[in-house]
Design an enzyme around this catalytic site. Structure first.
Site, PDB file in Angstrom:
ATOM      1  N   HIS A   1      15.690 -21.846  38.430  1.00 43.54           N
ATOM      2  CA  HIS A   1      16.767 -21.188  37.690  1.00 43.54           C
ATOM      3  C   HIS A   1      16.895 -21.733  36.270  1.00 43.54           C
ATOM      4  O   HIS A   1      17.976 -22.124  35.823  1.00 43.54           O
ATOM      5  CB  HIS A   1      18.093 -21.325  38.438  1.00 43.54           C
TER       6      HIS A   1
ATOM      7  N   LYS B   1       0.623  12.710  12.056  1.00 43.98           N
ATOM      8  CA  LYS B   1       1.502  13.859  12.320  1.00 43.98           C
ATOM      9  C   LYS B   1       0.691  15.043  12.837  1.00 43.98           C
ATOM     10  O   LYS B   1       1.135  15.778  13.726  1.00 43.98           O
ATOM     11  CB  LYS B   1       2.259  14.244  11.047  1.00 43.98           C
TER      12      LYS B   1
ATOM     13  N   ASP C   1      34.121 -42.506  29.997  1.00 41.59           N
ATOM     14  CA  ASP C   1      34.044 -42.257  31.441  1.00 41.59           C
ATOM     15  C   ASP C   1      32.661 -41.773  31.869  1.00 41.59           C
ATOM     16  O   ASP C   1      32.164 -42.153  32.933  1.00 41.59           O
ATOM     17  CB  ASP C   1      35.124 -41.263  31.880  1.00 41.59           C
TER      18      ASP C   1
ATOM     19  N   ASP D   1       0.843  -1.192   0.000  1.00 38.33           N
ATOM     20  CA  ASP D   1       0.000   0.000   0.000  1.00 38.33           C
ATOM     21  C   ASP D   1       0.889   1.256   0.000  1.00 38.33           C
ATOM     22  O   ASP D   1       1.866   1.321   0.741  1.00 38.33           O
ATOM     23  CB  ASP D   1      -0.897  -0.012   1.242  1.00 38.33           C
TER      24      ASP D   1
ATOM     25  N   ARG E   1       9.372  -4.560  37.893  1.00 37.79           N
ATOM     26  CA  ARG E   1       9.996  -3.840  39.009  1.00 37.79           C
ATOM     27  C   ARG E   1      11.496  -3.684  38.793  1.00 37.79           C
ATOM     28  O   ARG E   1      12.078  -2.640  39.093  1.00 37.79           O
ATOM     29  CB  ARG E   1       9.731  -4.564  40.328  1.00 37.79           C
ATOM     30  N   TYR E   2      12.128  -4.728  38.308  1.00 37.11           N
ATOM     31  CA  TYR E   2      13.537  -4.691  37.938  1.00 37.11           C
ATOM     32  C   TYR E   2      13.847  -5.913  37.089  1.00 37.11           C
ATOM     33  O   TYR E   2      12.963  -6.730  36.826  1.00 37.11           O
ATOM     34  CB  TYR E   2      14.442  -4.622  39.176  1.00 37.11           C
TER      35      TYR E   2
END
Length: 525
Positions: free
Chosen positions: A277, A134, A479, A122, A216-217
């Site tokens: 974690h 604007k 191992d 378009d 918050r952080y």
């Protein structure tokens, strides 16, 4: 007042135009939209009547004219602007209603050609939207049918729109144009003009995300953070969830919740995943949520403290009561029974999320609630890759030892492999009877991951005798295999592909255990 309406998607446009007419607002429109409104008996003026110039070039040029853009851009508080309109016989346009050619939908079609794509770019629409946005102090611009009811309600109540409403509409308009142009850039920069093929990764990547909330952080208190979603989120993804109760989600909550949710929704039968974690510390299948949770919790009760818990089935009151006995940060499920919700209200700090499950089957990874592309930020750059959506089937397995796995072991191997995909590399996962028994994650040495997994099981009081083990990548030496067999494993799944594969196969035969190759690696960093 005068409104200019030019839409590709005509959803709700007749009702909007009728309401605007009823408010005494004049209607100007283009092409098919004007024809539709006229057929509905609405008094509408064609843009060609306004400009004194017919549409041309198969509709490519119709609104690119001073009598359109002058009416949109003229500042009502600048006398020189208004005098210029009078001098040139230009009427102001106070409301613009535009949505754009369906470029994104067009290029999503498998049979889309470059010519199809180009014709759905378009030009006049974005130009008008930018002009109106604007000049937002004087002009309101609507770019989405979802905006119609709110705007009409305010016009009916006040006879005009507030500055805050017009500004919000302008911001939405510029966002829409930005996303539209980004889609065009992504598509065109992926095209090989020589043969018409498309590259999987375009020469320029233009991501679009919408902010859901400020946090918050970040990962640590000294970092700032916000939570965004994709412009078009996949069904059943974390961002589609609804928080039913609990404290505000933190940055780490969201990251861990995503890890748990992505893992649990990969199972077809009732499952529970506990994450700490970013790593699954307990995963299990069961006949219901309660049974699955009990088994998952047994894997590592210590790590489960303060964990993130996800179910792929309804949580009933038994499961809710069991979960409520420990400290939980976030609890997620596709549904909660009424009794379960009552139980959870007694734990007001627990963040409870309702997330619909995606369809079990779909035409694409996106339909199944999976990311299509994964992105990792690096210094001044991005790493992009197709998401790891590979799903292992029984028929993919290659038995490489003298001992053959039993039917039960094969099912546990698939379960263990699915869990290992969501464990940080290097990953070692012991499993038995649809339950993780020990998880070793994120170590620099695969040998150490194997040792940690067995130590975890010992601390939880779980036997590893007769377990199966999944390794997300090949054993570079024997191992690592010896460690898991010494711990009690009798069957192992790994990708294979090492230059020492035969050494590891010989070791498995020597130890009398079964081993299968998946042929696929699941590194997760």
């Amino acid at each position: 007042m005068q409104a200019l309406i030019s839409v590709s998607d005509k959803t709700g446009i007749v009702e909007l135009a009728q309401a605007l007419h009823d408010l005494g607002i004049g209607l100007v429109s283009t092409g098919g939209t004007a024809k539709l409104l006229a057929e509905k008996g609405l008094p509408v003026k064609e843009v060609a009547e306004v400009t004194g110039f017919p549409e041309m070039l198969d509709g490519r040029v119709k609104t690119l004219h001073p009598k359109v853009h002058g009416g949109l851009l003229a500042r009502r508080d600048v006398p020189e602007h208004m005098a210029a309109l009078v001098a040139h016989g230009i009427d102001t346009i106070d409301l613009l209603v535009v949505n754009l050619y369906p470029f994104v939908a067009t290029v999503a079609k498998p049979d889309c050609t470059l010519e199809d794509a180009i014709e759905n770019i378009d030009i006049g629409g974005p130009a008008m939207v930018r002009s109106a946005a604007k000049n937002w102090k004087d002009v309101a611009v609507l770019t989405d049918a979802g905006q119609y009811p709110t705007v009409l309600s305010e016009l009916k109540a006040n006879g005009k729109l507030s500055d805050s409403t017009r500004f919000a509409l302008a911001v939405a308009a510029f966002n829409a144009i930005s996303n539209y142009d980004a889609a065009i850039s992504d598509y065109l920069s992926s095209i090989n003009l020589e043969d018409g093929t498309r590259a999987r990764f375009s020469a320029q990547a233009n991501a679009s995300f919408i902010k859901l909330q400020d946090l918050r952080y970040g990962e640590n208190p000294h970092q700032q953070a916000a939570f965004y979603r994709d412009l078009y989120p996949a069904p059943g993804s974390l961002v589609t969830g609804e928080q039913l109760q609990g404290k505000e989600l933190s940055y780490n909550n969201i990251a861990d919740a995503d890890a748990a949710w992505e893992c649990v929704k990969s199972f077809d039968t009732p499952a529970c995943v506990i994450v700490k974690h970013a790593n699954p510390c307990g995963v299990a299948l069961g006949k219901d949520a309660f049974t699955a949770y009990q088994k998952a919790f047994q894997t590592d009760p210590t790590s489960a403290f303060g964990g993130i818990i996800a179910f792929n089935c309804e949580v009933d009151h038994l499961a809710a009561e069991a979960v409520g006995k420990q400290f939980v940060e976030v609890l997620m499920a596709p549904s909660f029974s009424a009794k379960a919700q009552e139980v959870l209200k007694g734990k007001p700090n627990v963040r409870v999320l309702h997330i619909p499950m995606p369809a079990p089957t779909g035409n694409s990874a996106w339909d199944r609630g999976q990311n299509i592309v994964d992105v990792k930020r690096i210094g001044s750059g991005l790493l992009m890759q197709t998401a790891d959506n590979h799903e292992l089937q029984l028929s993919d397995l290659k038995v490489v030892t003298n001992v053959q796995p039993t039917a039960e072991q094969l099912q546990d191997l698939l379960f263990a492999w699915k869990v290992a995909k969501f464990v940080k590399s290097n990953a070692i996962v012991f499993c038995a009877n649809g339950q993780t028994r020990g998880v070793g994650a994120g170590q620099m040495s695969r040998l150490d991951s194997a040792r940690i997994a067995s130590i975890k099981a010992e601390h939880a009081g779980l036997s590893l005798q007769g377990t199966v083990v999944a390794s997300d990548a090949f054993f570079p030496f024997r191992d690592g295999l010896d460690v898991v067999v010494d711990a009690g494993a009798t069957c192992v799944i790994q990708p294979g592909g090492s230059m020492r594969d035969q050494e590891v196969i010989d070791a498995a035969n020597e130890r009398g255990v079964a081993m299968v190759f998946s042929g696929v690696r699941h590194f997760r960093h």
